[in-house]
Design a protein around this motif. Structure first.
Motif, PDB file in Angstrom:
ATOM      1  N   GLN A  65     -13.449  -9.897  13.479  1.00 57.11           N
ATOM      2  CA  GLN A  65     -14.797 -10.302  13.857  1.00 57.11           C
ATOM      3  C   GLN A  65     -15.608 -10.718  12.639  1.00 57.11           C
ATOM      4  OE1 GLN A  65     -15.559 -10.599  17.222  1.00 57.11           O
ATOM      5  NE2 GLN A  65     -17.125 -11.879  16.305  1.00 57.11           N
ATOM      6  N   THR A  66     -15.414 -10.029  11.521  1.00 60.47           N
ATOM      7  CA  THR A  66     -16.086 -10.395  10.276  1.00 60.47           C
ATOM      8  C   THR A  66     -15.692 -11.805   9.864  1.00 60.47           C
ATOM      9  OG1 THR A  66     -16.204  -8.105   9.522  1.00 60.47           O
ATOM     10  CG2 THR A  66     -16.321  -9.805   7.824  1.00 60.47           C
ATOM     11  N   TRP A  67     -14.392 -12.095   9.880  1.00 61.22           N
ATOM     12  CA  TRP A  67     -13.913 -13.416   9.464  1.00 61.22           C
ATOM     13  C   TRP A  67     -14.410 -14.501  10.414  1.00 61.22           C
ATOM     14  CZ3 TRP A  67     -10.746 -17.415  11.159  1.00 61.22           C
ATOM     15  CH2 TRP A  67     -10.371 -18.334  10.178  1.00 61.22           C
ATOM     16  N   ARG A  71     -17.178 -17.620   9.699  1.00 60.80           N
ATOM     17  CA  ARG A  71     -16.794 -19.013   9.925  1.00 60.80           C
ATOM     18  C   ARG A  71     -17.684 -19.690  10.956  1.00 60.80           C
ATOM     19  NH1 ARG A  71     -13.997 -22.420   8.466  1.00 60.80           N
ATOM     20  NH2 ARG A  71     -12.699 -22.804  10.255  1.00 60.80           N
ATOM     21  N   GLY A  72     -18.595 -18.906  11.565  1.00 59.42           N
ATOM     22  CA  GLY A  72     -19.478 -19.465  12.580  1.00 59.42           C
ATOM     23  C   GLY A  72     -18.795 -19.644  13.921  1.00 59.42           C
ATOM     24  N   GLU A  73     -17.735 -18.884  14.145  1.00 59.56           N
ATOM     25  CA  GLU A  73     -16.956 -18.997  15.378  1.00 59.56           C
ATOM     26  C   GLU A  73     -16.737 -17.638  16.037  1.00 59.56           C
ATOM     27  OE1 GLU A  73     -13.345 -21.217  14.625  1.00 59.56           O
ATOM     28  OE2 GLU A  73     -14.276 -22.154  12.900  1.00 59.56           O
ATOM     29  N   PRO A  74     -17.788 -16.879  16.281  1.00 61.22           N
ATOM     30  CA  PRO A  74     -17.580 -15.528  16.812  1.00 61.22           C
ATOM     31  C   PRO A  74     -17.058 -15.491  18.244  1.00 61.22           C
ATOM     32  CG  PRO A  74     -19.897 -16.054  16.800  1.00 61.22           C
ATOM     33  CD  PRO A  74     -19.192 -17.183  16.093  1.00 61.22           C
ATOM     34  N   ASP A  75     -17.104 -16.624  18.939  1.00 54.39           N
ATOM     35  CA  ASP A  75     -16.715 -16.617  20.343  1.00 54.39           C
ATOM     36  C   ASP A  75     -15.335 -17.209  20.610  1.00 54.39           C
ATOM     37  OD1 ASP A  75     -19.170 -15.473  20.993  1.00 54.39           O
ATOM     38  OD2 ASP A  75     -20.134 -17.429  21.102  1.00 54.39           O
ATOM     39  N   ILE A  76     -14.514 -17.381  19.577  1.00 53.35           N
ATOM     40  CA  ILE A  76     -13.150 -17.860  19.796  1.00 53.35           C
ATOM     41  C   ILE A  76     -12.416 -16.840  20.654  1.00 53.35           C
ATOM     42  CG2 ILE A  76     -10.907 -18.209  18.673  1.00 53.35           C
ATOM     43  CD1 ILE A  76     -12.309 -19.522  16.391  1.00 53.35           C
ATOM     44  N   LEU A 102      -4.709 -11.172   9.208  1.00 49.12           N
ATOM     45  CA  LEU A 102      -5.852 -11.373   8.324  1.00 49.12           C
ATOM     46  C   LEU A 102      -5.617 -10.487   7.106  1.00 49.12           C
ATOM     47  CD1 LEU A 102      -8.526 -12.844   8.087  1.00 49.12           C
ATOM     48  CD2 LEU A 102      -9.623 -10.870   9.129  1.00 49.12           C
ATOM     49  N   MET A 103      -5.426 -11.127   5.949  1.00 53.28           N
ATOM     50  CA  MET A 103      -4.989 -10.408   4.763  1.00 53.28           C
ATOM     51  C   MET A 103      -5.951 -10.607   3.602  1.00 53.28           C
ATOM     52  SD  MET A 103      -2.039  -9.060   5.622  1.00 53.28           S
ATOM     53  CE  MET A 103      -1.372  -8.640   4.023  1.00 53.28           C
ATOM     54  N   PRO A 104      -6.016  -9.615   2.696  1.00 47.93           N
ATOM     55  CA  PRO A 104      -6.740  -9.841   1.452  1.00 47.93           C
ATOM     56  C   PRO A 104      -6.043 -10.967   0.683  1.00 47.93           C
ATOM     57  CG  PRO A 104      -6.299  -7.509   1.759  1.00 47.93           C
ATOM     58  CD  PRO A 104      -5.514  -8.248   2.793  1.00 47.93           C
ATOM     59  N   TYR A 105      -6.821 -11.920   0.202  1.00 50.85           N
ATOM     60  CA  TYR A 105      -6.247 -13.069  -0.486  1.00 50.85           C
ATOM     61  C   TYR A 105      -5.406 -12.646  -1.689  1.00 50.85           C
ATOM     62  CZ  TYR A 105      -5.732 -17.455  -2.926  1.00 50.85           C
ATOM     63  OH  TYR A 105      -5.188 -18.541  -3.562  1.00 50.85           O
ATOM     64  N   MET A 106      -5.882 -11.656  -2.443  1.00 52.67           N
ATOM     65  CA  MET A 106      -5.138 -11.243  -3.633  1.00 52.67           C
ATOM     66  C   MET A 106      -3.751 -10.725  -3.272  1.00 52.67           C
ATOM     67  SD  MET A 106      -7.122  -7.812  -4.836  1.00 52.67           S
ATOM     68  CE  MET A 106      -7.432  -6.460  -3.726  1.00 52.67           C
ATOM     69  N   VAL A 125     -12.737 -15.977   3.210  1.00 47.81           N
ATOM     70  CA  VAL A 125     -14.083 -15.477   3.494  1.00 47.81           C
ATOM     71  C   VAL A 125     -14.255 -14.169   2.729  1.00 47.81           C
ATOM     72  CG1 VAL A 125     -15.502 -14.422   5.308  1.00 47.81           C
ATOM     73  CG2 VAL A 125     -14.297 -16.558   5.764  1.00 47.81           C
ATOM     74  N   THR A 126     -15.392 -13.981   2.100  1.00 49.23           N
ATOM     75  CA  THR A 126     -15.660 -12.728   1.400  1.00 49.23           C
ATOM     76  C   THR A 126     -16.095 -11.677   2.410  1.00 49.23           C
ATOM     77  OG1 THR A 126     -16.286 -13.909  -0.599  1.00 49.23           O
ATOM     78  CG2 THR A 126     -17.017 -11.626  -0.417  1.00 49.23           C
ATOM     79  N   SER A 127     -15.377 -10.573   2.427  1.00 48.99           N
ATOM     80  CA  SER A 127     -15.657  -9.458   3.324  1.00 48.99           C
ATOM     81  C   SER A 127     -16.952  -8.765   2.907  1.00 48.99           C
ATOM     82  CB  SER A 127     -14.493  -8.470   3.268  1.00 48.99           C
ATOM     83  OG  SER A 127     -14.792  -7.254   3.882  1.00 48.99           O
ATOM     84  N   LYS A 128     -17.544  -8.039   3.827  1.00 56.14           N
ATOM     85  CA  LYS A 128     -18.728  -7.243   3.492  1.00 56.14           C
ATOM     86  C   LYS A 128     -18.337  -6.023   2.661  1.00 56.14           C
ATOM     87  CE  LYS A 128     -21.168  -8.613   7.649  1.00 56.14           C
ATOM     88  NZ  LYS A 128     -21.689  -8.199   8.948  1.00 56.14           N
ATOM     89  N   LYS A 129     -17.077  -5.663   2.719  1.00 55.73           N
ATOM     90  CA  LYS A 129     -16.596  -4.510   1.970  1.00 55.73           C
ATOM     91  C   LYS A 129     -15.864  -4.973   0.727  1.00 55.73           C
ATOM     92  CE  LYS A 129     -16.476  -1.608   6.024  1.00 55.73           C
ATOM     93  NZ  LYS A 129     -15.669  -0.751   6.895  1.00 55.73           N
ATOM     94  N   GLY A 130     -15.540  -4.025  -0.133  1.00 54.59           N
ATOM     95  CA  GLY A 130     -14.855  -4.365  -1.365  1.00 54.59           C
ATOM     96  C   GLY A 130     -14.156  -3.157  -1.944  1.00 54.59           C
TER      97      GLY A 130
END
Length: 163
Positions: A65-67, A71-76, A102-106, A125-130
């Motif tokens: 849902q974060t991703w 992306r501006g597509e919450p209703d896919i 959905l994976m961490p890019y690193m 996309v940068t997550s809200k968490k880190g």
């Protein structure tokens, strides 16, 4: 490492994933988490995400849902697939054709570079968490904790207050 695992281990300092808000602990963000959906080349057939099951990480139930929202597509339309305990299991599931992870890019950057994974669904996309360096408040004056924490965050924009 989770906060529960950190406490059980009895360590002085740890790198934790989360929002950095843990009661009675100091934390300093050391790296953002960038996330990206990936699929195996052997199982890629459509660049429409709705055509795949979305694999999930048990410890990150809100990741998709974060991703999607970023992306501006919450209703896919979302077809959530199996849940996995760790990223290694998720990658194996992707290679087995179970869906998109959905994976961490690193974690997948090298596989993307070598073509072992594809990322045709959109950008990172940068997550809200880190990832944070964290330690109990009562260890704020510990020279060894401060030295290790300072070493971890040396390249970041965050600085520890003087002890």
């Amino acid at each position: 490492l989770t906060m529960e695992g950190f406490k059980e281990a009895g360590s002085d300092i740890a790198i934790l994933y989360g929002d950095g808000k843990w009661p009675h602990y100091q934390s300093h963000r050391i790296v953002d988490e960038e996330i990206i959906p990936v699929v195996s080349p052997e199982h890629f057939g459509s660049s429409t995400l709705a055509d795949y099951e979305l694999l999930q990480m048990t410890t990150r139930p809100d990741a998709w849902q974060t991703w999607l929202t970023a992306r501006g597509e919450p209703d896919i339309p979302q077809q959530f697939g199996p849940k996995f305990e760790n990223f290694t299991m998720m990658i194996e599931a992707v290679h087995s054709g179970l869906g998109v992870a959905l994976m961490p890019y690193m974690y997948v950057a090298n596989d993307l570079k070598l073509g072992r994974l594809l990322a045709p669904f959109g950008p990172v996309v940068t997550s809200k968490k880190g990832y944070y360096v964290a330690y109990a408040e009562h260890l704020s004056d510990s020279p060894k904790v401060q030295a290790f924490a300072n070493w971890l965050i040396a390249d970041s924009t965050h600085e520890l207050p003087p002890s």
